[in-house]
Enzyme design. Structure first.
Site, PDB file in Angstrom:
ATOM      1  CB  SER A   1      -0.850  -0.014   1.277  1.00 31.00           C
ATOM      2  OG  SER A   1      -1.438   1.247   1.517  1.00 31.00           O
TER       3      SER A   1
ATOM      4  CE1 TYR B   1      -3.731  -2.662   5.456  1.00 32.30           C
ATOM      5  CE2 TYR B   1      -3.289  -0.312   5.191  1.00 32.30           C
ATOM      6  CZ  TYR B   1      -3.596  -1.547   4.640  1.00 32.30           C
ATOM      7  OH  TYR B   1      -3.751  -1.674   3.281  1.00 32.30           O
TER       8      TYR B   1
HETATM    9  N1  LIG Z   1      -8.716  -0.825  -0.898  1.00 32.97           N
HETATM   10  C1  LIG Z   1      -7.744  -0.007  -0.530  1.00 32.97           C
HETATM   11  O1  LIG Z   1      -7.973   1.208  -0.311  1.00 32.97           O
HETATM   12  C2  LIG Z   1      -6.336  -0.547  -0.434  1.00 32.97           C
HETATM   13  C3  LIG Z   1      -5.274   0.378  -0.518  1.00 32.97           C
HETATM   14  C4  LIG Z   1      -3.973  -0.093  -0.439  1.00 32.97           C
HETATM   15  C5  LIG Z   1      -3.734  -1.448  -0.281  1.00 32.97           C
HETATM   16  N2  LIG Z   1      -4.767  -2.328  -0.189  1.00 32.97           N
HETATM   17  C6  LIG Z   1      -4.457  -3.752  -0.004  1.00 32.97           C
HETATM   18  O2  LIG Z   1      -5.020  -4.489  -1.058  1.00 32.97           O
HETATM   19  C7  LIG Z   1      -5.202  -5.841  -0.640  1.00 32.97           C
HETATM   20  C8  LIG Z   1      -6.592  -6.300  -1.068  1.00 32.97           C
HETATM   21  O3  LIG Z   1      -7.558  -5.562  -0.341  1.00 32.97           O
HETATM   22  P1  LIG Z   1      -8.903  -5.026  -1.013  1.00 32.97           P
HETATM   23  O4  LIG Z   1      -8.830  -3.549  -1.020  1.00 32.97           O
HETATM   24  O5  LIG Z   1      -9.184  -5.726  -2.266  1.00 32.97           O
HETATM   25  O6  LIG Z   1      -9.943  -5.412   0.164  1.00 32.97           O
HETATM   26  P2  LIG Z   1     -11.134  -6.478   0.215  1.00 32.97           P
HETATM   27  O7  LIG Z   1     -12.129  -6.212  -0.846  1.00 32.97           O
HETATM   28  O8  LIG Z   1     -11.589  -6.447   1.647  1.00 32.97           O
HETATM   29  O9  LIG Z   1     -10.432  -7.881  -0.092  1.00 32.97           O
HETATM   30  C9  LIG Z   1      -9.640  -8.560   0.868  1.00 32.97           C
HETATM   31  C10 LIG Z   1      -9.496 -10.015   0.442  1.00 32.97           C
HETATM   32  O10 LIG Z   1      -8.709 -10.676   1.447  1.00 32.97           O
HETATM   33  C11 LIG Z   1      -9.393 -11.858   1.846  1.00 32.97           C
HETATM   34  N3  LIG Z   1      -9.114 -12.180   3.245  1.00 32.97           N
HETATM   35  C12 LIG Z   1      -9.331 -11.387   4.329  1.00 32.97           C
HETATM   36  N4  LIG Z   1      -9.022 -12.049   5.450  1.00 32.97           N
HETATM   37  C13 LIG Z   1      -8.609 -13.289   5.060  1.00 32.97           C
HETATM   38  C14 LIG Z   1      -8.161 -14.429   5.767  1.00 32.97           C
HETATM   39  N5  LIG Z   1      -8.094 -14.453   7.108  1.00 32.97           N
HETATM   40  N6  LIG Z   1      -7.816 -15.550   5.055  1.00 32.97           N
HETATM   41  C15 LIG Z   1      -7.915 -15.551   3.700  1.00 32.97           C
HETATM   42  N7  LIG Z   1      -8.307 -14.488   2.980  1.00 32.97           N
HETATM   43  C16 LIG Z   1      -8.664 -13.370   3.660  1.00 32.97           C
HETATM   44  C17 LIG Z   1     -10.879 -11.543   1.661  1.00 32.97           C
HETATM   45  O11 LIG Z   1     -11.607 -12.748   1.470  1.00 32.97           O
HETATM   46  P3  LIG Z   1     -12.541 -13.474   2.546  1.00 32.97           P
HETATM   47  O12 LIG Z   1     -13.149 -12.438   3.419  1.00 32.97           O
HETATM   48  O13 LIG Z   1     -13.518 -14.211   1.687  1.00 32.97           O
HETATM   49  O14 LIG Z   1     -11.615 -14.410   3.277  1.00 32.97           O
HETATM   50  C18 LIG Z   1     -10.839 -10.730   0.376  1.00 32.97           C
HETATM   51  O15 LIG Z   1     -10.853 -11.599  -0.728  1.00 32.97           O
HETATM   52  C19 LIG Z   1      -4.972  -5.861   0.876  1.00 32.97           C
HETATM   53  O16 LIG Z   1      -3.695  -6.398   1.145  1.00 32.97           O
HETATM   54  C20 LIG Z   1      -5.031  -4.387   1.257  1.00 32.97           C
HETATM   55  O17 LIG Z   1      -4.264  -4.100   2.403  1.00 32.97           O
HETATM   56  C21 LIG Z   1      -6.068  -1.901  -0.285  1.00 32.97           C
END
Ligand SMILES: NC(=O)c1ccc[n+]([C@@H]2O[C@H](COP(=O)([O-])OP(=O)(O)OC[C@H]3O[C@@H](n4cnc5c(N)ncnc54)[C@H](OP(=O)(O)O)[C@@H]3O)[C@@H](O)[C@H]2O)c1
Length: 259
Positions: free
Chosen positions: A139, A152
């Site tokens: 991130s 985080y």
């Molecule tokens: N969105 C933002 O603003 C942003 C910005 C910078 C970086 N990121 C990073 O991008 C990545 C993806 O996040 P996203 O934004 O796409 O959020 P998201 O829509 O909440 O997706 C998170 C994914 O991680 C999975 N997950 C969560 N806990 C888990 C566990 N205990 N075991 C296995 N899988 C798990 C969830 O699936 P289940 O709940 O089905 O397990 C979901 O598929 C993350 O690493 C996040 O830190 C996001």
């Protein structure tokens, strides 16, 4: 499987969209998350649209035994990944002294330990086959301290440092390691992190997960070491090198103070 790509957290957001991009590039897929019904829907869609083979695995990656079982299952199926995408991760907005410890611990297990463990499990075979890609999703939080999301931000700093280090170790091996650094992105992340009414997200046009995923896939394929998505995020990440760390923490505090 044809140039299989393993993607963690493929049931929503960036991971879900990365699965679509990888399938469109004719990669077979192994998708992991806890909500398997979503993975199965995605599997049906991708098989029909692109004719690729998709395997799904329901598992909580905060659990070390689950990670080992997942690895053993892929070994049993004879899968050596072309690429490993460590995307699963989450955040939580709260002053650290009031934050729920079990949730903070789960965040450390998922954002840091699972990413590191899976990389350690799969990397030797990728090196042995002389080609491969690691894509670790960090991130823009990786570049600065993050009051009210302290664990985080620190977890993403780990991802950046760890991935840069192994990228250097891997030079000449045919395997590359890329850190993807998205800024705020449309996904389920904000709802899960209980981020509401904070300046970080106010009045900004936030890119879709699809846009970020397409960017991340290209960076991974090029073997780029660090891929910060978006011109403003690139500028902000660079500017963190110029400001004192205390000032950076103050800026983040202002952007994230819970309402
Ligand atoms: N969105 C933002 O603003 C942003 C910005 C910078 C970086 N990121 C990073 O991008 C990545 C993806 O996040 P996203 O934004 O796409 O959020 P998201 O829509 O909440 O997706 C998170 C994914 O991680 C999975 N997950 C969560 N806990 C888990 C566990 N205990 N075991 C296995 N899988 C798990 C969830 O699936 P289940 O709940 O089905 O397990 C979901 O598929 C993350 O690493 C996040 O830190 C996001």
């Amino acid at each position: 499987m044809a140039k299989p790509i393993l993607i963690t957290g493929a049931s929503s957001g960036i991971g879900y969209e990365l699965a679509k991009v990888c399938a469109a590039h004719r990669h077979d897929l192994v998708l992991v998350a806890r909500r398997e019904e979503r993975l199965l829907e995605l599997k049906a869609e991708l098989q029909q649209a692109h004719g690729v083979q998709v395997l799904t695995y329901r598992g909580d990656l905060t659990d070390a035994d689950t990670r080992q079982q997942f690895y053993d299952w892929t070994q049993f199926k004879g899968i050596t990944p072309y690429a490993l995408v460590n995307n699963a991760g989450f955040g939580a907005l709260a002053p650290f002294a009031e934050a729920d410890w079990d949730n903070q611990n789960a965040m450390l297990q998922l954002n840091i330990v699972a990413l590191t463990h899976l990389t350690r499990l799969y990397l030797p075979a990728m090196i042995a086959q002389g080609q491969g890609r690691i894509l670790n999703v960090a991130s823009t939080a990786a570049f600065l301290p993050g009051p009210y999301m302290a664990v985080y931000y620190a977890s993403k700093a780990f991802v950046l440092s760890f991935t840069e280090a192994i990228a250097t170790e891997l030079e000449g091996s045919g395997v590359t390691a890329t850190t993807l650094c998205p800024g705020p992105t449309q996904s389920e992340f904000q709802a899960r992190a209980e981020i509401k009414n904070v300046k970080l997200f106010e009045g900004k046009s936030v890119p879709t997960s699809a846009v970020v995923a397409a960017y991340g896939y290209e960076a991974m394929e090029k073997g780029q070491r660090i891929a910060v998505h978006g011109a403003v995020n690139k500028l902000l990440s660079f500017s963190t090198r110029l400001l004192p760390r205390k000032n950076l923490a103050e800026v983040t505090k202002g952007l994230q103070k819970p309402a």
